[in-house]
Design a protein around this motif. Sequence first.
Motif, PDB file in Angstrom:
ATOM      1  N   ASN A 104      11.479  -9.637   4.681  1.00 51.37           N
ATOM      2  CA  ASN A 104      10.104  -9.418   4.234  1.00 51.37           C
ATOM      3  C   ASN A 104      10.103  -8.458   3.047  1.00 51.37           C
ATOM      4  N   LEU A 105       9.503  -8.874   1.956  1.00 49.81           N
ATOM      5  CA  LEU A 105       9.206  -7.980   0.842  1.00 49.81           C
ATOM      6  C   LEU A 105       7.778  -7.504   1.048  1.00 49.81           C
ATOM      7  N   VAL A 106       7.612  -6.215   1.381  1.00 48.54           N
ATOM      8  CA  VAL A 106       6.333  -5.685   1.854  1.00 48.54           C
ATOM      9  C   VAL A 106       5.782  -4.668   0.862  1.00 48.54           C
ATOM     10  N   VAL A 107       4.519  -4.823   0.510  1.00 52.25           N
ATOM     11  CA  VAL A 107       3.779  -3.828  -0.269  1.00 52.25           C
ATOM     12  C   VAL A 107       2.655  -3.318   0.626  1.00 52.25           C
ATOM     13  N   THR A 108       2.652  -2.027   0.925  1.00 50.19           N
ATOM     14  CA  THR A 108       1.669  -1.467   1.851  1.00 50.19           C
ATOM     15  C   THR A 108       0.934  -0.306   1.213  1.00 50.19           C
ATOM     16  N   ASP A 109      -0.357  -0.180   1.550  1.00 48.80           N
ATOM     17  CA  ASP A 109      -1.219   0.862   0.993  1.00 48.80           C
ATOM     18  C   ASP A 109      -2.062   1.435   2.123  1.00 48.80           C
ATOM     19  N   ASN A 110      -1.736   2.657   2.553  1.00 49.28           N
ATOM     20  CA  ASN A 110      -2.441   3.341   3.626  1.00 49.28           C
ATOM     21  C   ASN A 110      -3.375   4.378   3.022  1.00 49.28           C
ATOM     22  N   ALA A 111      -4.659   4.328   3.367  1.00 43.18           N
ATOM     23  CA  ALA A 111      -5.662   5.182   2.753  1.00 43.18           C
ATOM     24  C   ALA A 111      -5.780   6.517   3.478  1.00 43.18           C
ATOM     25  N   GLY A 112      -6.507   7.462   2.854  1.00 38.68           N
ATOM     26  CA  GLY A 112      -6.776   8.758   3.460  1.00 38.68           C
ATOM     27  C   GLY A 112      -5.852   9.849   2.970  1.00 38.68           C
ATOM     28  N   PRO A 113      -6.153  11.098   3.315  1.00 37.30           N
ATOM     29  CA  PRO A 113      -5.349  12.226   2.851  1.00 37.30           C
ATOM     30  C   PRO A 113      -3.885  12.151   3.261  1.00 37.30           C
ATOM     31  N   ARG A 114      -3.594  11.535   4.390  1.00 38.29           N
ATOM     32  CA  ARG A 114      -2.209  11.393   4.831  1.00 38.29           C
ATOM     33  C   ARG A 114      -1.644  10.013   4.526  1.00 38.29           C
ATOM     34  N   GLY A 115      -2.390   9.199   3.802  1.00 38.39           N
ATOM     35  CA  GLY A 115      -1.924   7.869   3.478  1.00 38.39           C
ATOM     36  C   GLY A 115      -0.873   7.865   2.386  1.00 38.39           C
ATOM     37  N   ASP A 116      -0.235   6.715   2.203  1.00 39.53           N
ATOM     38  CA  ASP A 116       0.793   6.555   1.185  1.00 39.53           C
ATOM     39  C   ASP A 116       0.883   5.072   0.860  1.00 39.53           C
ATOM     40  N   ARG A 117       1.484   4.762  -0.257  1.00 35.97           N
ATOM     41  CA  ARG A 117       1.760   3.379  -0.625  1.00 35.97           C
ATOM     42  C   ARG A 117       3.247   3.247  -0.928  1.00 35.97           C
ATOM     43  N   MET A 223       5.821 -11.283  15.872  1.00 35.27           N
ATOM     44  CA  MET A 223       6.837 -11.305  14.825  1.00 35.27           C
ATOM     45  C   MET A 223       6.282 -11.572  13.428  1.00 35.27           C
ATOM     46  N   ASP A 224       5.063 -12.097  13.316  1.00 36.07           N
ATOM     47  CA  ASP A 224       4.480 -12.322  11.986  1.00 36.07           C
ATOM     48  C   ASP A 224       3.931 -11.049  11.364  1.00 36.07           C
ATOM     49  N   ASN A 225       3.704 -10.025  12.157  1.00 34.36           N
ATOM     50  CA  ASN A 225       3.202  -8.741  11.661  1.00 34.36           C
ATOM     51  C   ASN A 225       4.381  -7.874  11.221  1.00 34.36           C
ATOM     52  N   PRO A 226       4.488  -7.532   9.928  1.00 36.11           N
ATOM     53  CA  PRO A 226       5.637  -6.745   9.466  1.00 36.11           C
ATOM     54  C   PRO A 226       5.647  -5.301   9.967  1.00 36.11           C
ATOM     55  N   GLU A 227       4.523  -4.824  10.510  1.00 29.41           N
ATOM     56  CA  GLU A 227       4.454  -3.445  10.980  1.00 29.41           C
ATOM     57  C   GLU A 227       4.826  -3.345  12.451  1.00 29.41           C
ATOM     58  N   ALA A 228       5.518  -2.261  12.797  1.00 29.56           N
ATOM     59  CA  ALA A 228       5.794  -1.967  14.202  1.00 29.56           C
ATOM     60  C   ALA A 228       4.517  -1.502  14.892  1.00 29.56           C
ATOM     61  N   TYR A 417      -4.878  -6.596   7.192  1.00 29.74           N
ATOM     62  CA  TYR A 417      -5.720  -5.412   7.056  1.00 29.74           C
ATOM     63  C   TYR A 417      -5.794  -4.707   8.398  1.00 29.74           C
ATOM     64  N   SER A 418      -5.720  -3.365   8.378  1.00 27.72           N
ATOM     65  CA  SER A 418      -5.799  -2.557   9.598  1.00 27.72           C
ATOM     66  C   SER A 418      -6.861  -1.486   9.432  1.00 27.72           C
ATOM     67  N   ARG A 419      -7.546  -1.213  10.525  1.00 22.66           N
ATOM     68  CA  ARG A 419      -8.536  -0.138  10.537  1.00 22.66           C
ATOM     69  C   ARG A 419      -8.369   0.675  11.806  1.00 22.66           C
ATOM     70  N   TYR A 420      -8.628   1.983  11.698  1.00 23.73           N
ATOM     71  CA  TYR A 420      -8.390   2.911  12.793  1.00 23.73           C
ATOM     72  C   TYR A 420      -9.701   3.538  13.253  1.00 23.73           C
ATOM     73  N   ALA A 421      -9.760   3.865  14.530  1.00 25.98           N
ATOM     74  CA  ALA A 421     -10.824   4.698  15.094  1.00 25.98           C
ATOM     75  C   ALA A 421     -10.152   5.939  15.670  1.00 25.98           C
ATOM     76  N   ILE A 422     -10.600   7.117  15.241  1.00 27.13           N
ATOM     77  CA  ILE A 422      -9.909   8.355  15.597  1.00 27.13           C
ATOM     78  C   ILE A 422     -10.904   9.399  16.087  1.00 27.13           C
ATOM     79  N   LEU A 438      -1.818  -4.517   3.628  1.00 30.35           N
ATOM     80  CA  LEU A 438      -0.393  -4.840   3.521  1.00 30.35           C
ATOM     81  C   LEU A 438      -0.263  -6.290   3.066  1.00 30.35           C
ATOM     82  N   ALA A 439       0.528  -6.510   2.019  1.00 23.28           N
ATOM     83  CA  ALA A 439       0.835  -7.852   1.535  1.00 23.28           C
ATOM     84  C   ALA A 439       2.341  -8.054   1.607  1.00 23.28           C
ATOM     85  N   PHE A 440       2.765  -9.298   1.877  1.00 27.17           N
ATOM     86  CA  PHE A 440       4.199  -9.521   2.001  1.00 27.17           C
ATOM     87  C   PHE A 440       4.574 -10.956   1.660  1.00 27.17           C
TER      88      PHE A 440
END
Length: 445
Positions: A104-117, A223-228, A417-422, A438-440
Amino acid sequence: MLPPVLRHRRRSRAVPTALLAGLLVVTMGPLWAQDSASHAHESAPAMPTMAEHDGDTPMRGLLGPYAMSREASGTSWQPQATPMGGSAPWMMGDWMWMAHGSANLVVTDNAGPRGDRDTVVQTMGMLMGMRPLGPGTLGVRAMVSLDPWGVGKTGYPLLFQTGETADGRTPLVDRQHPHDLFMELAASYAQPLGESSSVFVYLGLPGEPALGPPTFMHRFSGMDNPEAPLGHHWLDATHITFGVATLGWVWKDLKVEGSAFNAREPDQIRTNIELRALDSWSGRVSYNPSERWALQVSRGVLRSPEQLEPDVDVRRTTASVIYHRQFERAQWQTTLAWGRNQKLPGHATESFLLESALVIDAVHTLFGRVERVDKDELFGEDEPLAGQVFTVDKATLGAVHDFPSTRLGRFGLGLQYSRYAIPAALKPVYGDQPDAWLAFARWRL
């Protein structure tokens, strides 16, 4: 505090309502479907695409008198109706071999102060062989990954993920660790006790003990979801264990097994073989009441599993149900799993997972995952919220389009696409509404 390299300030985005509605449909649909097939259809071979050994008989499993399609990662079971992937089997003398691979060639973008791409390459290759030996069956399996280079020491961005370390000193937080170069080097031998029973032994360095459901990267529903999953360390993190010995008994659709293993999770050196004593144990009972169902409960005592908490043991309990439904033009599988970690000394935390995947015409895939996980390792010792337990909810919806097969395998493109409730206490740190895209592009053999 987390090292600066593990933090990246991003701005949150809104989620379309249609995505959440679609997630509900993809995860619950198989359980709403009417199971009205006749008993004759239920017991008939459900795997027209399953590899066959002599042309009309399903390939026998490594561990017992059933079709190989029942076997998943390690010694775990999945529904026997699950389609087998990988290459067609080939013979070399008395040995029959099969191969499987993915990237998998994965490009991921996590939003928020602790996010990263980030952009990473996830890989896995597996070779499995089997042959008759005396009255029984000898099996060997090797699985490797290039993640130490394609993903890197610090893993990939994944908000609220915890577990393992990149440097032996700092815990990985909001990152998913890479897999080791050697994921499995294992052998098994199964001795028949009659037409419907067998005993088996499984030895791995590394290998997977009898604990938890099939690993997420080997479950058809996941197995289709690249994220653990965020609950990886509550359910199936022991799939790379440096030293495991399992003894099991199979009778028809029931399997009882126990393992002695080393529970220490892989360290920051991802390319070596680690040798330690078999100081932990686990037991698992699996039952497949029909070709569509796979159930398991398991229990384990893990001695010092975390490198950065050497004086803490974990008592892990898991239970899971997997349902697979085959339609004329589609395959649909759903997994419901629960895990509980009791730290000794310490408190207990839990993880709940519901995931599903629908594959239509072997071309279009729609998948989803919802989780609720208790997290107690999001903050370092010098931070005000250190040691507190926070319940995090996550919902993911994704789709993949696969192109026609070629000599080199099959290629596809996916988006999720993922969304969190915290809890409110986490919003000053993670933002009011953390989410991730996340695109792959993927290849499979």
